[in-house]
Structure formats: structure tokens, C-alpha cells
Design a protein around this motif. Structure first.
Motif, mmCIF file in Angstrom:
data_model
loop_
_atom_site.group_PDB
_atom_site.id
_atom_site.type_symbol
_atom_site.label_atom_id
_atom_site.label_comp_id
_atom_site.label_asym_id
_atom_site.label_seq_id
_atom_site.Cartn_x
_atom_site.Cartn_y
_atom_site.Cartn_z
ATOM 1 N N TRP A 1 2.729 -10.108 -11.902
ATOM 2 C CA TRP A 1 1.390 -10.084 -12.497
ATOM 3 C C TRP A 1 0.319 -9.778 -11.447
ATOM 4 C CZ3 TRP A 1 -0.269 -9.176 -17.110
ATOM 5 C CH2 TRP A 1 0.563 -9.411 -18.186
ATOM 6 N N ILE A 2 0.529 -10.252 -10.233
ATOM 7 C CA ILE A 2 -0.398 -9.896 -9.149
ATOM 8 C C ILE A 2 -0.351 -8.382 -8.923
ATOM 9 C CG2 ILE A 2 -0.799 -10.104 -6.651
ATOM 10 C CD1 ILE A 2 0.105 -13.068 -6.949
ATOM 11 N N GLY A 3 0.826 -7.807 -8.958
ATOM 12 C CA GLY A 3 0.956 -6.350 -8.835
ATOM 13 C C GLY A 3 0.241 -5.621 -9.955
ATOM 14 N N TYR A 4 0.394 -6.110 -11.203
ATOM 15 C CA TYR A 4 -0.305 -5.499 -12.334
ATOM 16 C C TYR A 4 -1.823 -5.633 -12.183
ATOM 17 C CZ TYR A 4 4.190 -5.178 -14.753
ATOM 18 O OH TYR A 4 5.480 -4.879 -15.105
ATOM 19 N N ALA A 5 -2.269 -6.790 -11.698
ATOM 20 C CA ALA A 5 -3.708 -6.998 -11.477
ATOM 21 C C ALA A 5 -4.231 -6.030 -10.426
ATOM 22 C CB ALA A 5 -3.980 -8.447 -11.060
ATOM 23 N N ALA A 6 -3.426 -5.793 -9.385
ATOM 24 C CA ALA A 6 -3.835 -4.833 -8.356
ATOM 25 C C ALA A 6 -3.937 -3.426 -8.942
ATOM 26 C CB ALA A 6 -2.850 -4.856 -7.188
ATOM 27 N N LEU A 7 -3.001 -3.056 -9.803
ATOM 28 C CA LEU A 7 -3.070 -1.740 -10.448
ATOM 29 C C LEU A 7 -4.302 -1.627 -11.351
ATOM 30 C CD1 LEU A 7 0.640 -0.949 -11.383
ATOM 31 C CD2 LEU A 7 -0.783 0.173 -9.667
ATOM 32 N N LEU A 8 -4.599 -2.681 -12.093
ATOM 33 C CA LEU A 8 -5.782 -2.675 -12.946
ATOM 34 C C LEU A 8 -7.054 -2.576 -12.096
ATOM 35 C CD1 LEU A 8 -7.056 -2.903 -15.751
ATOM 36 C CD2 LEU A 8 -7.030 -5.396 -15.442
ATOM 37 N N GLY A 9 -7.112 -3.362 -11.013
ATOM 38 C CA GLY A 9 -8.253 -3.294 -10.103
ATOM 39 C C GLY A 9 -8.403 -1.902 -9.504
ATOM 40 N N ALA A 10 -7.279 -1.283 -9.169
ATOM 41 C CA ALA A 10 -7.305 0.076 -8.615
ATOM 42 C C ALA A 10 -7.916 1.043 -9.614
ATOM 43 C CB ALA A 10 -5.891 0.515 -8.247
ATOM 44 N N LEU A 11 -7.489 0.930 -10.853
ATOM 45 C CA LEU A 11 -7.999 1.819 -11.895
ATOM 46 C C LEU A 11 -9.508 1.642 -12.069
ATOM 47 C CD1 LEU A 11 -7.071 3.876 -14.032
ATOM 48 C CD2 LEU A 11 -6.845 1.965 -15.613
ATOM 49 N N VAL A 12 -9.970 0.401 -12.110
ATOM 50 C CA VAL A 12 -11.399 0.125 -12.259
ATOM 51 C C VAL A 12 -12.178 0.689 -11.071
ATOM 52 C CG1 VAL A 12 -13.128 -1.739 -12.300
ATOM 53 C CG2 VAL A 12 -11.085 -1.886 -13.743
ATOM 54 N N MET A 13 -11.668 0.486 -9.856
ATOM 55 C CA MET A 13 -12.378 0.971 -8.668
ATOM 56 C C MET A 13 -12.425 2.496 -8.613
ATOM 57 S SD MET A 13 -11.626 -1.619 -5.548
ATOM 58 C CE MET A 13 -9.972 -2.170 -5.862
#
Length: 160
Positions: free
Chosen positions: A26-38
Motif C-alpha cells: 500500500w505504501i508503494g501504491y501511495a507512492a504511485l498515486l503521489g507520483a501521478l498527482v505531482m
């Protein structure tokens, strides 16, 4: 004389409990989501700043050392125009800045306007820099997120 080299590292398996594996994924998924937003946010700001600069129809002065005659629509052309504005203002005021001019000096208002224009152009240059930084950090977050998700196996559901 002959030398044999042993392998520098040996592979070790990392064992995670199923709960920890889920949390790490889930931390990995959160990082991917954060990447997309940034990446989207940085790209959007870059586009907005570019469209606003284009709408002003500014052209870099022909006597500029850098990018003469170019339309101001990016970080380099904005910097070039800000630099030549400073050159013109200092030329007009005999090398004095706005703060150094006497209050009754007739060139003071023009030098002040030049200072404001330069500040506005430098604000756009900074906006481009921050946008590029956010996009770059977003790419790194995406890589880290992908690496985490790839490294931690998905939990297998028990079939009872």
C-alpha cells in the motif's frame, strides 16, 4: 600468481508477515498515486505559466545577449527578457538602481516599472523551476513505488 574472487554479495530473502507485506504494498501504491498527482500538477502549472506568458505577447529585445527576438513563452526567454530589462534600466539611470535614485529623479518611475517587470518575469522563471522539480520528484516517487510493489509479492488468498 592466480587470484580467485568470491561473489561480492549473496542473495538473502526478506520475509515479511502477510500484514506487513500488505502495508508495504500500500505504501508503494501511495507512492504511485503521489507520483501521478505531482507529475500532473507540475505539468499543469508549467502549462498555465506558459499560456499566460504567451498571452502577454512579449518578445525578447533585439539587443539582448541571449535569445534576441524570441517570444517570451518559457523559462529561458523570460530570463533573457528580465536580464535585458535590467540592462536598459541601469543604462537609463546611469547605473543606479531604483533604491539608489533620488525621490525627485524623473527616471525613478521608469526604473521602478522595470524592476516590477523583472520581478514578474523572475516569478515565472521560479514557477518553471518549481514545476520541473515537482515533476522530477514525481518521477522518482513513481520509480520508488513501482520498485516497492515489484519487490513485495502480493498476498495469496487462502482457499479453504
Amino acid at each position: 600468481m592466480s587470484t580467485t574472487l568470491a561473489p561480492a554479495t549473496t542473495a538473502t530473502a526478506l520475509t515479511l508477515s502477510p500484514t506487513k507485506a500488505i502495508v508495504v504494498r500500500w505504501i508503494g501504491y501511495a507512492a504511485l498515486l503521489g507520483a501521478l498527482v505531482m507529475i500532473i500538477g507540475g505539468g499543469t502549472v508549467w502549462g498555465i505559466v506558459t499560456s499566460q506568458l504567451k498571452a502577454e505577447n512579449i518578445t525578447v529585445s533585439e539587443d539582448a545577449d541571449f535569445m534576441p527576438g524570441a517570444a517570451v513563452q518559457g523559462p529561458f526567454s523570460a530570463y533573457a527578457q528580465a536580464t535585458i530589462i535590467n540592462h536598459h534600466a541601469l543604462e537609463m539611470s546611469d547605473g543606479k538602481t531604483y533604491a539608489e535614485l533620488e525621490q525627485d529623479d524623473p527616471t525613478r518611475a521608469t526604473v521602478m516599472n522595470a524592476s516590477f517587470l523583472r520581478a514578474s518575469l523572475f516569478t515565472s522563471v521560479v514557477s518553471y523551476g518549481v514545476s520541473a522539480l515537482v515533476i522530477g520528484v514525481g518521477l522518482l516517487f513513481g520509480l520508488f513505488g513501482w520498485a516497492i510493489i515489484s519487490a513485495v509479492p502480493a498476498s495469496k488468498k487462502n482457499k479453504a
